[in-house]
Design an enzyme around this catalytic site. Sequence first.
Site, short mmCIF file in Angstrom:
data_model
loop_
_atom_site.label_atom_id
_atom_site.label_comp_id
_atom_site.label_asym_id
_atom_site.label_seq_id
_atom_site.Cartn_x
_atom_site.Cartn_y
_atom_site.Cartn_z
CG ASP A 1 23.50 6.19 23.77
OD1 ASP A 1 22.31 5.83 23.85
OD2 ASP A 1 23.85 7.39 23.75
CG ASP B 1 29.35 5.03 22.21
OD1 ASP B 1 28.11 5.12 22.34
OD2 ASP B 1 30.12 5.96 22.50
CG ASP C 1 15.22 2.41 15.23
OD1 ASP C 1 14.45 1.44 15.30
OD2 ASP C 1 14.94 3.54 15.68
CG ASP D 1 19.15 12.94 26.79
OD1 ASP D 1 18.71 14.04 26.41
OD2 ASP D 1 20.28 12.54 26.45
#
Length: 532
Positions: A195, A197, A136, A289
Amino acid sequence: MERFSATTILPDTFEGARDDIASQMGLIWDQIKSPLIVPLLKLAVVLCLIMSLMLFIERIYMGIVIALVKLFGRKPEKRYKWEPIRDDVELGNSAYPMVLVQIPMYNEREVYQLSIGAACGLSWPSDRIIIQVLDDSTDPTIKDLVELECQRWASKGVNIKYEIRDNRNGYKAGALKEGMKRSYVKHCDYVAIFDADFQPEPDFLWRTIPFLVHNPELGLVQARWKFVNSDECLMTRMQEMSLDYHFTVEQEVGSSTYAFFGFNGTAGVWRIAALNEAGGWKDRTTVEDMDLAVRASLKGWKFVYLKNLKVKNELPSTLKAYRYQQHRWSCGPANLFRKMAMEIIKNKKVTTWKKVHVIYSFFFVRKIVAHIITFVFYCVVLPATVIVPEVQVPKWGAVYIPSIITLLNAVGTPRSLHLLVFWILFENVMSLHRTKATIIGLLETSRVNEWVVTEKLGDALKGKAAKTPKKPRFKIGERLHLLELGVGAYLFFCGCYDFLFGKNHFFIYLFIQAIAFFIMGFGYVGTFVPNS
């Protein structure tokens, strides 16, 4: 030369006016103190003590469950069937389920290579896995870099898809939802989410997928987070202490009692059938989530947490990034509670015990009471009793219960026990923002859906440190935080009052806590990233 008298500098009329204002304020205080201030403060103390007891009982309950889990060795492999997926000569690789790996990212210049590389390094039959990078990014340069990285792995034979969209509607939830619409996803049985990281070990899928294959009632397998930069600064050590308690105790208790625990948004594997039955990803809150996990749980799906399976990731190391993250993590659950409370109560698929656990323990005590009591009691009400000595806080409420709760919180990170005092002061300051965010979520005001992606530094700081050091430049507004400074001034005033007129020695705590608010108010916390 004759000394100037006070009247020479300050005329009698001004002194008289000053004395009149002081006496009038004193008179007004005396008039409203007994009929208004004292009763209100007594009510606030009672409410705070009730909330303290609620939090205390919750912490004791979770401590007992963890002790029993360790005593009886209730490991996930004993509670659920687990055995490695075996090769089948006839079926070949088709004996293995098809797995989708999603990596949502947004302008992740510093960490995109790490996350994509780790996902592409997952050990699984190459024709039974699809890596899906959901980019994105709004920075064209970063977008090009991410696409090139995907092409580089594709040239090595990895089945990797680079997906973009023309808007950021729904933020992360919107990206994940859009990714699930791709035609190739309908051939997949499970979806692992990381995610940008997060760096899973190569054996991640071998350790998680068998739980889902052999236990059809399981909808989610959640791994634990391992922080690669916890020693970067004092602020990251404080975060480690808080999050380690969450993973060591809260998630373990939810999993072990078959009750409920929240999906952490990453480092987990969903059964796609469970995800779809729950209604898929929704962007109505900033905790998509948790929203999905609650809905799936209400459909009867069970979750398992693997505390021994750790996935490396990065903690936010700048105060700005951490404040934004905590706003999202505090506002979202409160807002979700507002939206789903009645839906949970009316649900007929789950037991009453599970409903009580989700509504009372998970949402009300941990996501609302815990934030409010920390700030309101220890930073507002308790200091106020110094100025209004007619209101007393019992020692068990002011000292004993908070001490036990603090020690129970510290069990998750034994290596940081010597930092316990710093952790208390840090958490009290951050409770200001968590309380504000919780109220915003409950009342659904303007910032309720504010989403700011948590900044990850990766190796950026090392790269900047290697260059010729420059004098740090910053704007005053970026470093000064007026809310913290205001609360710090209030605590300092209460400390001075207690030092001069009090008898309970609260001033020791008040001065130290005021200093903590001032330090964070002036921005001297976390890693400072110089402007390039």
